[in-house]
Design an enzyme around this catalytic site. Structure first.
Site, short mmCIF file in Angstrom:
data_model
loop_
_atom_site.label_atom_id
_atom_site.label_comp_id
_atom_site.label_asym_id
_atom_site.label_seq_id
_atom_site.Cartn_x
_atom_site.Cartn_y
_atom_site.Cartn_z
NE ARG A 73 -0.24 -2.89 -6.46
CZ ARG A 73 -1.05 -3.06 -5.40
NH1 ARG A 73 -1.69 -4.18 -5.24
NH2 ARG A 73 -1.22 -2.10 -4.50
CB THR A 74 6.41 -0.82 -7.11
OG1 THR A 74 5.18 -0.40 -7.70
CG2 THR A 74 7.56 -0.44 -8.00
CE LYS A 102 20.17 9.42 11.64
NZ LYS A 102 21.35 8.61 11.36
NE ARG A 123 6.26 3.82 -5.75
CZ ARG A 123 5.18 3.07 -5.93
NH1 ARG A 123 4.32 2.89 -4.94
NH2 ARG A 123 4.94 2.51 -7.10
CG HIS A 151 5.14 3.32 -11.74
ND1 HIS A 151 6.27 2.54 -11.61
CD2 HIS A 151 4.24 2.82 -10.84
CE1 HIS A 151 6.06 1.62 -10.67
NE2 HIS A 151 4.84 1.77 -10.18
N1 CP Z 1 1.00 -0.38 -9.07
C1 CP Z 1 1.74 0.11 -8.05
O1 CP Z 1 2.65 0.94 -8.25
O2 CP Z 1 1.41 -0.40 -6.84
P1 CP Z 1 2.13 -0.07 -5.47
O3 CP Z 1 1.88 1.39 -5.17
O4 CP Z 1 1.49 -0.98 -4.45
O5 CP Z 1 3.60 -0.32 -5.63
#
Ligand code: CP
Length: 325
Positions: A73-74, A102, A123, A151
């Site tokens: 999703r993100t 590396k 991320r 998040h």
């Molecule tokens: N909600 C969320 O962060 O989903 P993903 O881990 O799929 O990005």
């Protein structure tokens, strides 16, 4: 020093309430009025998407997605959002294809990528990595999940979902259930909920409850009613129930994960006892904590919630990159 502490707005007219050229590392970086502005702009973005209006606010701009942890999703909703605004996307979704293998440091990676892109979406498995990246980046950094820490854009579209479903953001009873120790979504969402003076019931086994310092911080800052419980029954009267998956990758002890993997399940039986208007939310992905048998029920809004990621992230990108609402 992280750019979040700097003010870059003097060189450019800005109507985005102080978001222009800023990092977004924590939901706590945002004031309530900034959150309201983002949610208002998200509604405009949603209207533009629904009417298929072509938007070109970020034409010629590039977003880099640096994903050192898996995501569906993100990453994809950020990429969709950027392209819907006329911008371009570069990046990697598998850290094993980056020069990190590396031995390149995060600091060097970010320094270099910030010379290729206008904004970085990161991320990373390590808590604090987004703030570290922001210190080394020449462009704004958005935290797309740093370990078990935060998040923030997830919390923004969680709040947007509540606004769209309930037509209000305040005065609600919110139950947050499950792996509250490890789920970064909770560590951002709870602050968003508290900002709007809602009550929160944190429901989890003792071992997975929210950290004590977070409870104290929420109480001290917002003075809202907070309860703790370990029984799903205590969520029956809630207006909103929010349940992330058990975060398997963050359990040091696999036996502990096994013990809690199926601890709570939202199913038809639970909903038959709950407030008729309760909405069931989840950041997804879902494991066993939400039964597929409720997917078609009006209470279940988690797929709609996932769809709102795009207009909300469009609003965030537009406001940070163009300074405009
Ligand atoms: N909600 C969320 O962060 O989903 P993903 O881990 O799929 O990005």
């Amino acid at each position: 020093m992280a750019r979040v502490l700097k003010d870059f707005s003097s060189s450019k007219p800005e109507s985005s309430g102080g978001l222009y050229d800023r990092d977004l590392i924590s939901i706590k970086d945002l004031s309530k009025s900034q959150v309201i502005s983002i949610l208002d702009e998200s509604e405009s973005m949603l209207k533009a998407l629904t009417s298929r209006t072509k938007l070109e606010h970020l034409q010629y701009m590039i977003m880099a997605t640096l994903f050192f942890e898996p995501s569906t999703r993100t990453r994809l909703s950020f990429e969709s959002a950027m392209q819907r605004l006329g911008g371009g996307v570069i990046g990697f979704s598998d850290a094993n294809t980056s020069s990190g293998v590396k031995g390149e440091s995060l600091a060097d990676t970010v320094k270099v990528v910030s010379s290729y892109a206008d904004i970085i979406v990161l991320r990373h498995p390590k808590a604090g990595s987004a703030a570290e990246a922001a210190e080394h980046s020449d462009v704004p950094v958005i935290n797309a999940g740093d370990g078990a820490s935060e998040h923030p854009t997830q919390a923004l579209y969680d709040l947007f979902t509540i606004k769209m479903q309930k037509r209000k953001l305040e005065g609600l009873k919110v139950a947050i259930v499950g792996d509250l120790r490890n789920a970064r979504t909770i560590h951002s969402f709870a602050y968003g909920v508290a900002m709007f003076k809602n009550s929160i019931n944190f429901i989890a086994p003792d071992q997975l409850q929210v950290p004590d310092e977070m409870l104290k911080d929420l109480t001290d800052k917002y003075g809202i009613a907070i309860e703790k419980s370990d029984s799903l029954n205590d969520a029956k009267e809630a207006d909103v129930i929010y349940i992330p998956r058990m975060q398997k990758e963050r359990f040091a002890d696999p036996q502990e994960y096994k013990r809690f993997a199926n601890y709570y399940t939202i199913n038809k039986k639970f909903l038959s006892k709950a407030n008729d208007d309760i909405i069931v939310m989840s950041p997804l992905p879902r494991l066993s904590e939400i039964s597929t048998e409720i997917d078609q029920m009006n209470n279940s809004v988690y797929f709609k919630q996932a769809a709102y990621a795009v207009p909300v992230r469009m609003a965030v990108l537009k406001m940070i990159l163009s300074g405009q609402k």
